[in-house]
Scaffold this motif. Structure first.
Motif, PDB file in Angstrom:
ATOM      1  N   SER A   1       0.834  -1.195   0.000  1.00  0.00           N
ATOM      2  CA  SER A   1       0.000   0.000   0.000  1.00  0.00           C
ATOM      3  C   SER A   1       0.870   1.247   0.000  1.00  0.00           C
ATOM      4  N   SER A   2       0.282   2.339  -0.466  1.00  0.00           N
ATOM      5  CA  SER A   2       1.015   3.595  -0.490  1.00  0.00           C
ATOM      6  C   SER A   2       1.249   4.098   0.931  1.00  0.00           C
ATOM      7  N   LEU A   3       2.250   4.967   1.064  1.00  0.00           N
ATOM      8  CA  LEU A   3       2.559   5.540   2.366  1.00  0.00           C
ATOM      9  C   LEU A   3       1.356   6.302   2.917  1.00  0.00           C
ATOM     10  N   ALA A   4       0.689   7.055   2.041  1.00  0.00           N
ATOM     11  CA  ALA A   4      -0.471   7.839   2.482  1.00  0.00           C
ATOM     12  C   ALA A   4      -1.600   6.928   2.953  1.00  0.00           C
ATOM     13  N   GLU A   5      -1.835   5.815   2.257  1.00  0.00           N
ATOM     14  CA  GLU A   5      -2.913   4.907   2.649  1.00  0.00           C
ATOM     15  C   GLU A   5      -2.607   4.254   3.988  1.00  0.00           C
ATOM     16  N   ARG A   6      -1.365   3.868   4.205  1.00  0.00           N
ATOM     17  CA  ARG A   6      -1.004   3.252   5.473  1.00  0.00           C
ATOM     18  C   ARG A   6      -1.145   4.244   6.622  1.00  0.00           C
ATOM     19  N   TYR A   7      -0.809   5.500   6.364  1.00  0.00           N
ATOM     20  CA  TYR A   7      -0.969   6.525   7.403  1.00  0.00           C
ATOM     21  C   TYR A   7      -2.447   6.740   7.706  1.00  0.00           C
ATOM     22  N   GLU A   8      -3.284   6.796   6.672  1.00  0.00           N
ATOM     23  CA  GLU A   8      -4.719   6.966   6.878  1.00  0.00           C
ATOM     24  C   GLU A   8      -5.306   5.787   7.651  1.00  0.00           C
TER      25      GLU A   8
ATOM     26  N   SER B   1       4.483  10.448  20.396  1.00  0.00           N
ATOM     27  CA  SER B   1       3.117  10.195  19.941  1.00  0.00           C
ATOM     28  C   SER B   1       2.990   8.800  19.339  1.00  0.00           C
ATOM     29  N   TRP B   2       3.994   8.367  18.600  1.00  0.00           N
ATOM     30  CA  TRP B   2       3.973   7.027  18.001  1.00  0.00           C
ATOM     31  C   TRP B   2       3.921   5.959  19.096  1.00  0.00           C
ATOM     32  N   PHE B   3       4.751   6.114  20.130  1.00  0.00           N
ATOM     33  CA  PHE B   3       4.763   5.137  21.215  1.00  0.00           C
ATOM     34  C   PHE B   3       3.471   5.194  22.026  1.00  0.00           C
ATOM     35  N   ARG B   4       2.909   6.383  22.222  1.00  0.00           N
ATOM     36  CA  ARG B   4       1.651   6.488  22.966  1.00  0.00           C
ATOM     37  C   ARG B   4       0.526   5.762  22.232  1.00  0.00           C
ATOM     38  N   ASP B   5       0.471   5.928  20.920  1.00  0.00           N
ATOM     39  CA  ASP B   5      -0.558   5.232  20.147  1.00  0.00           C
ATOM     40  C   ASP B   5      -0.359   3.723  20.192  1.00  0.00           C
ATOM     41  N   LEU B   6       0.889   3.291  20.180  1.00  0.00           N
ATOM     42  CA  LEU B   6       1.190   1.868  20.260  1.00  0.00           C
ATOM     43  C   LEU B   6       0.728   1.295  21.598  1.00  0.00           C
ATOM     44  N   LEU B   7       0.967   2.014  22.667  1.00  0.00           N
ATOM     45  CA  LEU B   7       0.564   1.552  23.991  1.00  0.00           C
ATOM     46  C   LEU B   7      -0.951   1.597  24.159  1.00  0.00           C
ATOM     47  N   ALA B   8      -1.616   2.554  23.500  1.00  0.00           N
ATOM     48  CA  ALA B   8      -3.069   2.670  23.618  1.00  0.00           C
ATOM     49  C   ALA B   8      -3.787   1.509  22.950  1.00  0.00           C
TER      50      ALA B   8
ATOM     51  N   PRO C   1       1.365  -1.275  14.469  1.00  0.00           N
ATOM     52  CA  PRO C   1       1.340   0.065  13.881  1.00  0.00           C
ATOM     53  C   PRO C   1       1.422   0.005  12.366  1.00  0.00           C
ATOM     54  N   ALA C   2       0.656   0.860  11.710  1.00  0.00           N
ATOM     55  CA  ALA C   2       0.629   0.866  10.246  1.00  0.00           C
ATOM     56  C   ALA C   2       1.939   1.361   9.661  1.00  0.00           C
ATOM     57  N   LEU C   3       2.668   2.164  10.424  1.00  0.00           N
ATOM     58  CA  LEU C   3       3.957   2.695   9.973  1.00  0.00           C
ATOM     59  C   LEU C   3       4.962   2.602  11.106  1.00  0.00           C
ATOM     60  N   GLY C   4       6.227   2.485  10.747  1.00  0.00           N
ATOM     61  CA  GLY C   4       7.282   2.565  11.736  1.00  0.00           C
ATOM     62  C   GLY C   4       7.468   3.996  12.201  1.00  0.00           C
ATOM     63  N   PRO C   5       8.250   4.210  13.250  1.00  0.00           N
ATOM     64  CA  PRO C   5       8.373   5.555  13.817  1.00  0.00           C
ATOM     65  C   PRO C   5       8.934   6.588  12.849  1.00  0.00           C
ATOM     66  N   PHE C   6       9.875   6.204  11.988  1.00  0.00           N
ATOM     67  CA  PHE C   6      10.469   7.191  11.087  1.00  0.00           C
ATOM     68  C   PHE C   6       9.454   7.680  10.050  1.00  0.00           C
TER      69      PHE C   6
ATOM     70  N   TYR D   1       6.224   7.389  10.213  1.00  0.00           N
ATOM     71  CA  TYR D   1       5.140   8.070  10.920  1.00  0.00           C
ATOM     72  C   TYR D   1       5.525   9.509  11.223  1.00  0.00           C
ATOM     73  N   LEU D   2       6.751   9.714  11.686  1.00  0.00           N
ATOM     74  CA  LEU D   2       7.206  11.069  12.004  1.00  0.00           C
ATOM     75  C   LEU D   2       7.130  11.965  10.777  1.00  0.00           C
ATOM     76  N   MET D   3       7.545  11.448   9.633  1.00  0.00           N
ATOM     77  CA  MET D   3       7.489  12.238   8.406  1.00  0.00           C
ATOM     78  C   MET D   3       6.046  12.581   8.038  1.00  0.00           C
ATOM     79  N   MET D   4       5.155  11.591   8.097  1.00  0.00           N
ATOM     80  CA  MET D   4       3.762  11.842   7.737  1.00  0.00           C
ATOM     81  C   MET D   4       3.069  12.748   8.749  1.00  0.00           C
ATOM     82  N   ARG D   5       3.411  12.610  10.007  1.00  0.00           N
ATOM     83  CA  ARG D   5       2.791  13.461  11.024  1.00  0.00           C
ATOM     84  C   ARG D   5       3.164  14.922  10.806  1.00  0.00           C
ATOM     85  N   ARG D   6       4.408  15.169  10.468  1.00  0.00           N
ATOM     86  CA  ARG D   6       4.824  16.555  10.238  1.00  0.00           C
ATOM     87  C   ARG D   6       4.181  17.111   8.970  1.00  0.00           C
TER      88      ARG D   6
END
Length: 539
Positions: free
Chosen positions: A271-278, A485-492, A498-503, A505-510
């Motif tokens: 899947s595309s990066l955008a779809e995995r983030y969504e 935020s990535w770790f908080r969502d993982l713990l929740a 997780p649909a994306l790894g931390p790196f 995810y960080l790029m998409m979040r920004r």
């Protein structure tokens, strides 16, 4: 369509401090903060008094009178016999049900011997008389318990309204999942008229596009049932979604119930990066935890892509809005005294966007709605809310100096000491006050980081260009906030990978922040009103 910022750390339910005769004693132990989970700051613990199902605080409710002190719909407040509530065991300190610390704002509730006698060992209470009725309502309103209704209306009592424009395939797919239900399809000016020739399905057609709010209102007006379900044409509900949601309406004060919205297609490595983030962080997904829906809490609204409303409570969507109409409707119904519930056990799948341009343009569009909300609801749409002492402590920490750290420690120690005194005879009160104060400081830092990266990023960019020190701070904040935020969502939601790894995810979040912030500033400039950018720093 949603417009409220959904990236900030999310908090718990909200109500004023309460107590009930010989059932409970309630004390409010918090500072309001819309971005915090376990929102807590430094304000006084306030004693309250419960009258029926209505909470009255000794404090002047001020601007929040419609949040916690609004009268419930007249003569419709009593929970029925057989209704059950479950105390959130996370609020029981050390498993002791006598002392409950939770909700948003966070409060301490003491359960009397009488109340404990009505409660099972696992924290369950069944309504069987006026005393249990009052206790159950008090716990629900305090945010330390969740409903466990045993019965509710039938699917035959529901009309499903589908607003649609140019999505025949989506309507066909959705109708396949709604077999046997009464459905009204509202064609909002499609180029090719929508066809829905099935038993129990009717079509209303607009000659020109009037927007989703007008389409939903038209469908609701055509309904004759007691309940109306709104489903967008790009969703598909699970088979038991309606049964789960309808049980909540056995509480006569509930006006809206919403399911969790998840991705329609499982995103994999192809899947595309955008779809995995969504799929992992859609603005429509309100998370894995059930909650009351209240402004300035972890779940401040529910998206109209999938909700069920009590028709007698429905206030209608504002047809002048093309964005944020669902947030506005939730807040108006809340102000009218209706309760709103979010139940993630019921799931509705959404056909998310899959390309980067459409994902980010949608986030930008949502950002423009903040100006509309600020004009209608004032501080509810504020990008940042803190008390003066907490803001001072957070600001001192962000200086990254020894003096700043020492100043922040003094402020936080003072706040923890004040809280300790107000916790009274709570077991382990020193530890609890230290934990809550430290947690508040952590979420205060996250809220400030979110403001820098999302709401005020144009200002942060200008400061970074002229100040090397601020540039270093901004980079550090952007990285640390994203990783945390990535770790908080993982713990929740540890059961879901997780649909994306931390790196990534960080790029998409920004990028998400840049898009939303651009829309926010666009809306402010277009409306020539900076209210949506004004932080709220309270005493």
């Amino acid at each position: 369509m949603t417009a409220l910022d959904d990236s900030a750390p999310r908090g718990s339910g909200s109500a004023q401090g309460i107590s009930g005769d010989d059932a409970t004693e309630g004390r409010d132990v918090t500072d309001r903060n819309p971005a915090d989970e376990d929102t807590f700051g430094n304000e006084a613990i306030t004693d309250g008094e419960t009258v029926g199902a209505r909470t009255v605080s000794d404090d002047d409710p001020g601007d929040d009178a419609d949040t916690a002190d609004a009268a419930s719909p007249e003569n419709r407040t009593d929970l029925p016999d057989g209704f059950q509530v479950q105390i959130d065991l996370r609020s029981a300190r050390g498993g002791d049900l006598r002392y409950l610390v939770g909700g948003s704002p966070t409060r301490l509730m003491r359960m009397s011997d009488t109340a404990l006698g009505m409660t099972s060992d696992d924290g369950r209470i069944e309504v069987c008389d006026n005393v249990t009725r009052r206790l159950a309502r008090a716990l629900l309103d305090a945010g330390v318990a969740n409903p466990r209704p045993m019965f509710g209306p039938k699917p035959a009592d529901v009309t499903v309204v589908i607003p649609v424009k140019d999505n025949q395939a989506g309507v066909d797919r959705l109708l396949d999942a709604l077999d046997g239900l009464t459905v009204v399809v509202v064609d909002d000016g499609s180029g090719v008229p929508i066809v829905a020739d099935r038993p129990g399905v009717s079509v209303i057609r607009f000659d020109e596009n009037r927007g989703p709010a007008a389409a939903r209102n038209a469908g609701a007006a055509a309904a004759t049932t007691d309940f109306v379900a709104f489903l967008d044409s790009d969703v598909v509900p699970d088979p038991d979604w309606l049964t789960v949601l309808l049980t909540h309406f056995s509480d006569p004060t509930v006006g809206i119930v919403a399911p969790r919205i998840v991705g329609l297609r499982s995103a994999d490595r192809s899947s595309s990066l955008a779809e995995r983030y969504e799929n992992g962080w859609s603005s429509l997904d309100m998370g894995p935890e059930e909650s009351a829906v209240l402004p300035s809490t972890r779940v401040p609204y529910v998206p109209s892509a999938a909700i069920v409303v009590r028709r007698s409570a429905f206030c209608g969507f504002d047809e002048s809005l093309r964005v944020a109409e669902d947030v506005d409707a939730c807040w108006r119904m809340h102000a009218a005294g209706w309760r709103i519930r979010y139940d993630p056990v019921a799931r509705v799948a959404h056909d998310h966007r899959t390309d980067m341009r459409s994902v980010l343009s949608r986030r930008c569009f949502y950002g423009t709605g903040a100006a509309h909300l600020a004009a209608r609801h004032g501080n509810r749409a504020a990008p940042l809310v803190m008390s003066v002492p907490m803001a001072a402590a957070v600001g001192a920490l962000l200086t990254r100096t020894r003096f700043g750290a020492a100043l922040a420690m003094l402020i936080l120690t003072h706040l923890a000491t004040r809280l300790r005194k107000r916790l009274g005879d709570l077991p382990s009160a020193p530890l609890v006050s230290a934990q809550l104060t430290g947690r508040a400081a952590g979420f205060g830092l996250l809220q400030a980081a979110d403001a820098i990266c999302r709401h005020y990023w144009p200002v942060a960019l200008l400061l970074a260009l002229v100040s090397r020190r601020f540039r270093t701070l901004a980079i550090q904040v952007a990285i640390v906030e994203g990783v945390v935020s990535w770790f908080r969502d993982l713990l929740a939601d540890p059961t879901t990978p997780p649909a994306l790894g931390p790196f990534r995810y960080l790029m998409m979040r920004r990028l998400d922040d840049l898009a939303y912030g651009a829309g926010l500033w666009q809306g402010v400039i277009t409306h020539r009103d900076a209210e949506a950018l004004r932080p709220v720093i309270s005493r």
